[in-house]
Design a protein around this motif. Sequence first.
Motif, PDB file in Angstrom:
ATOM      1  N   GLY A   8      -7.986 -15.114   5.079  1.00 54.85           N
ATOM      2  CA  GLY A   8      -9.046 -14.580   5.926  1.00 54.85           C
ATOM      3  C   GLY A   8      -9.738 -13.341   5.410  1.00 54.85           C
ATOM      4  N   GLY A   9      -9.272 -12.781   4.320  1.00 52.76           N
ATOM      5  CA  GLY A   9      -9.947 -11.612   3.774  1.00 52.76           C
ATOM      6  C   GLY A   9     -11.278 -11.994   3.139  1.00 52.76           C
ATOM      7  N   GLY A  10     -12.020 -10.981   2.745  1.00 53.08           N
ATOM      8  CA  GLY A  10     -13.297 -11.251   2.100  1.00 53.08           C
ATOM      9  C   GLY A  10     -14.215 -10.057   2.141  1.00 53.08           C
ATOM     10  N   LEU A  11     -15.468 -10.321   1.833  1.00 48.59           N
ATOM     11  CA  LEU A  11     -16.507  -9.295   1.820  1.00 48.59           C
ATOM     12  C   LEU A  11     -17.373  -9.444   3.058  1.00 48.59           C
ATOM     13  N   VAL A  12     -17.600  -8.331   3.745  1.00 49.54           N
ATOM     14  CA  VAL A  12     -18.398  -8.378   4.957  1.00 49.54           C
ATOM     15  C   VAL A  12     -19.217  -7.083   5.042  1.00 49.54           C
ATOM     16  N   TYR A  37      -0.426  -4.142   7.797  1.00 53.43           N
ATOM     17  CA  TYR A  37      -0.550  -2.854   7.149  1.00 53.43           C
ATOM     18  C   TYR A  37      -1.672  -2.954   6.134  1.00 53.43           C
ATOM     19  N   ARG A  38      -2.169  -1.814   5.697  1.00 59.26           N
ATOM     20  CA  ARG A  38      -3.218  -1.856   4.677  1.00 59.26           C
ATOM     21  C   ARG A  38      -3.034  -0.726   3.682  1.00 59.26           C
ATOM     22  N   GLN A  39      -3.569  -0.962   2.499  1.00 61.22           N
ATOM     23  CA  GLN A  39      -3.500   0.039   1.446  1.00 61.22           C
ATOM     24  C   GLN A  39      -4.825   0.094   0.716  1.00 61.22           C
ATOM     25  N   ALA A  40      -5.481   1.222   0.826  1.00 58.92           N
ATOM     26  CA  ALA A  40      -6.736   1.436   0.120  1.00 58.92           C
ATOM     27  C   ALA A  40      -6.437   2.001  -1.266  1.00 58.92           C
ATOM     28  N   PRO A  41      -7.354   1.854  -2.203  1.00 59.09           N
ATOM     29  CA  PRO A  41      -7.135   2.363  -3.556  1.00 59.09           C
ATOM     30  C   PRO A  41      -6.808   3.852  -3.552  1.00 59.09           C
ATOM     31  N   GLY A  42      -5.726   4.211  -4.206  1.00 58.19           N
ATOM     32  CA  GLY A  42      -5.335   5.608  -4.301  1.00 58.19           C
ATOM     33  C   GLY A  42      -4.665   6.173  -3.070  1.00 58.19           C
ATOM     34  N   LYS A  43      -4.408   5.323  -2.093  1.00 56.83           N
ATOM     35  CA  LYS A  43      -3.793   5.811  -0.854  1.00 56.83           C
ATOM     36  C   LYS A  43      -2.488   5.075  -0.591  1.00 56.83           C
ATOM     37  N   ASP A  89     -12.592   0.718   6.309  1.00 54.12           N
ATOM     38  CA  ASP A  89     -11.588  -0.322   6.536  1.00 54.12           C
ATOM     39  C   ASP A  89     -11.291  -1.101   5.256  1.00 54.12           C
ATOM     40  N   THR A  90     -12.041  -0.843   4.216  1.00 50.34           N
ATOM     41  CA  THR A  90     -11.825  -1.524   2.939  1.00 50.34           C
ATOM     42  C   THR A  90     -10.433  -1.227   2.404  1.00 50.34           C
ATOM     43  N   ALA A  91      -9.670  -2.286   2.149  1.00 52.31           N
ATOM     44  CA  ALA A  91      -8.286  -2.133   1.680  1.00 52.31           C
ATOM     45  C   ALA A  91      -7.693  -3.512   1.426  1.00 52.31           C
ATOM     46  N   ASP A  92      -6.507  -3.502   0.841  1.00 49.37           N
ATOM     47  CA  ASP A  92      -5.695  -4.714   0.804  1.00 49.37           C
ATOM     48  C   ASP A  92      -4.852  -4.724   2.074  1.00 49.37           C
ATOM     49  N   GLN A 115      -7.486  -9.127   0.383  1.00 49.70           N
ATOM     50  CA  GLN A 115      -8.437  -8.035   0.214  1.00 49.70           C
ATOM     51  C   GLN A 115      -9.560  -8.106   1.235  1.00 49.70           C
ATOM     52  N   VAL A 116      -9.848  -6.970   1.817  1.00 45.95           N
ATOM     53  CA  VAL A 116     -10.976  -6.844   2.739  1.00 45.95           C
ATOM     54  C   VAL A 116     -11.904  -5.766   2.184  1.00 45.95           C
TER      55      VAL A 116
END
Length: 120
Positions: A8-12, A37-43, A89-92, A115-116
Amino acid sequence: QVQLVESGGGLVQAGGSLRLSCAASGITFSITSMGWYRQAPGKQRELVATITSADSRNYADSVKGRFVISRDNAKIAVYLQMNSLKPEDTADYYCNVETASRSWYKLNYWGQGTQVTVSS
């Protein structure tokens, strides 16, 4: 062997919606909670939402009022409806399932991540 399969992830675009799904298989013990849970780049990885076996829901402050977590016990699945998405909200996004065990501790299982990406 426990497997969690996310989709269900993707680009929006900002303001849009996505629905994440996670189906679990191979679960041996009773599920105590399921979540995202989510993880953004560098976080660091952070909690987004959880739902317990008693249907108690918990949300991160940043997503309250925009995201809704639900579960289907028959399918052993958990969902995350994400509305009014923001670029932050962009993250894995990772599915998590917590279960009982033969001992006092809980077992935790993780999906591979989906990935979202939210564009502004």
